[in-house]
Design an enzyme around this catalytic site. Structure first.
Site, short mmCIF file in Angstrom:
data_model
loop_
_atom_site.label_atom_id
_atom_site.label_comp_id
_atom_site.label_asym_id
_atom_site.label_seq_id
_atom_site.Cartn_x
_atom_site.Cartn_y
_atom_site.Cartn_z
N ASN A 93 19.94 -8.18 -45.51
CA ASN A 93 20.62 -8.64 -46.53
C ASN A 93 22.23 -8.65 -46.15
OD1 ASN A 93 19.95 -5.78 -47.53
ND2 ASN A 93 21.39 -6.02 -48.72
N ASP A 94 23.18 -8.06 -46.88
CA ASP A 94 24.60 -8.23 -47.07
C ASP A 94 25.22 -8.21 -45.28
OD1 ASP A 94 24.27 -7.69 -49.50
OD2 ASP A 94 25.47 -6.00 -49.54
N TRP A 137 13.54 -7.46 -42.67
CA TRP A 137 14.62 -7.88 -43.69
C TRP A 137 15.96 -7.71 -43.28
CZ3 TRP A 137 14.57 -8.83 -49.01
CH2 TRP A 137 15.76 -8.80 -49.55
#
Length: 493
Positions: A41-42, A39
């Site tokens: 994200n940001d 994973w």
């Protein structure tokens, strides 16, 4: 500190086992930063240090779904060719044991400092069951980071109308001889706001004030704030959660945009104007900017959206970054364009000019799934016109960019884009005699820059390998004044 190194090694070993399989998957992007496995994200800690660009990111190394956050890390000399580095931060201390959440980076005394949010889950009410603090890690070489003994450097939220649980995403910068940090926050009644702190040494921080607060439909929490100066004004970029849809706007789960104003550094108050969206597509969140050695303001964002279906997860990876974008200001609006360095990836140019379109039209050699397209369209008599990307007629796949001249609206439709979520995103755009487009297609993404950065639409799409067609359409006569198409080289190994 040994524990931190152990956690990093464990995470690196996990990624090493999976990365080859992920790299060869058909939806794995060729010139966008992605995790080697699992994973992402940001974007975090986007910075320039010792002649290189560094980009960190929220990373769960053990699963393609969100989990205990680590900081993944890539670096580049040119913003385009990125090299994966060992994981920079892992949860290891009592103040960050459940996650090293988002933050930023700054150079001080020849060292690179990461400022991040330490997250701890506490048993109790959901959404009130966390403790968030701000912490620092430091590196001499920009690769190996040690958490400092003084952590956490901001241990409690300030007094006042400030939610005591949600207090995160520090963005740090230097103004004159003082360091400042802006933090994402909300009021006790769930109105988004940004908090300003200052420090002489990065370690001892003093709360200045609530810098800006939402009013009206401006969300219940402001995440990932980023403040910078551009053209004599201050720009506050932020990612508000919980903004309700209005007309064509705010249809993603969470938003990402900006306000322009003036910051009084003494009082810590930002006087600002209207809120504008930074990208009108489906997949754009938590943008972070940096200033490079050429004085350019460069932005990168997470090219996905919370709670969206991510079809790559079943193949062991999820999440990606946009291509880096150059930020400029024009008439009190931000314009964003791809950084020019991307031109170094171009292969084999195809060129057309003065091609008439009335109905539908495809052009020889204008197709593919990893390419750059620059088009100038002379609208002429057309009232509805546009392009279809990633087309496969046999399986009825297409991603459609549609202009409506009467309404002054452009839409991006991915209802037939293959796997993954469908939907349409629309925004107002200037449609005069000439519409210019700059389009980037990668294996599972499309980014459309309209009229030199006036509007941008970004989407993740998951078509089959066969979906490589591109066609133009117009309801009445339109002219393709010029078209350049290049295949793009793989730039991330």
């Amino acid at each position: 500190m040994h524990n931190h190194q152990e956690q990093i090694e464990k995470a690196n070993n996990e990624i090493a086992k999976l990365k080859e399989r992920v790299m060869n998957h058909e939806w794995n992007l060729h010139y966008h930063v992605m995790p080697q496995a699992n994973w992402m994200n940001d974007p975090n800690g986007f910075s320039f240090f010792k002649g290189e660009y560094h980009l960190f990111y929220q990373h769960h190394p053990y699963d393609p779904k969100w989990g205990p956050m680590h900081w993944g890390h890539v670096k580049s000399k040119d913003l385009i060719n990125w090299e994966h580095l060992p994981i920079a931060l892992a949860p290891s201390e009592d103040y960050d044991k459940d996650g090293c959440f988002s933050g930023s980076a700054i150079e001080k005394d020849g060292k690179l400092y990461l400022m991040y949010t330490g997250n701890v889950w506490i048993e109790g009410k959901l959404d009130e069951d966390l403790k968030q603090v701000q912490a620092l890690a430091v590196s001499e070489d920009g690769i190996h980071f040690e958490k400092i003994k003084e952590n956490p450097v901001i241990a409690e939220p300030p007094e006042g109308d400030i939610n005591t649980f949600h207090f995160r995403d520090p963005k740090v910068w230097k103004h004159e001889n003082t360091y400042y940090v802006v933090l994402g926050s909300k009021t006790k009644n769930n109105t988004g706001q940004a908090l300003l702190y200052r420090s002489r040494d990065l370690i001892n921080w003093e709360f200045v004030s609530v810098m800006a607060k939402g009013d009206g439909n401006f969300g219940f929490m402001w995440e990932c704030p980023d403040l910078f100066e551009l053209s004599g004004s201050e720009v506050l970029v932020l990612s508000p959660q919980g903004v309700k849809p209005e007309g064509n706007d705010y249809h993603n789960l969470h938003q990402a945009g900006y306000v322009i104003g003036q910051l009084d550094y003494q009082t810590g108050q930002l006087q600002y104007g209207p809120y504008y969206t930074l990208d009108h597509g489906f997949d754009f969140y938590a943008p972070q900017t940096m200033l490079d050695d050429k004085g350019r303001r460069i932005l990168i964002a997470w090219m996905d959206m919370w709670e969206s279906d991510m079809p790559t997860q079943e193949f062991g990876y999820s999440g990606a970054m946009t291509i880096p974008r150059l930020v400029t200001m024009k008439e009190d609006r931000l314009y964003t364009l791809p950084v020019p360095e991307i031109e170094a990836l171009r292969l084999k140019e195809v060129y057309y000019d003065n091609v008439m379109v009335d109905g539908g039209k495809s052009l020889d050699d204008v197709q593919g799934d990893c390419l750059e397209l620059k088009v100038k369209m002379e609208v002429q008599n057309a009232t509805m016109f546009g392009l279809k990307l990633r087309v496969d007629e046999l399986t009825d796949q297409e991603t459609v960019l549609h202009f409506d001249k009467q309404e002054g609206i452009v839409s991006l439709n991915r209802d037939k884009s293959g796997k993954g979520p469908g939907g349409v995103r629309k925004t107002e755009v200037t449609i005069e005699d000439i519409v210019s487009l700059h389009i980037f297609i990668d294996k599972s993404s499309v980014e459309v820059f309209i009229n030199e950065g006036e509007k941008v639409l970004t989407a993740r799409i998951f078509p089959t390998k066969e979906a490589k067609g591109i066609s133009f359409f117009a309801d009445h006569q339109m002219k393709i004044e010029s078209l350049h198409k290049w295949n793009l080289n793989r730039s991330i190994s």
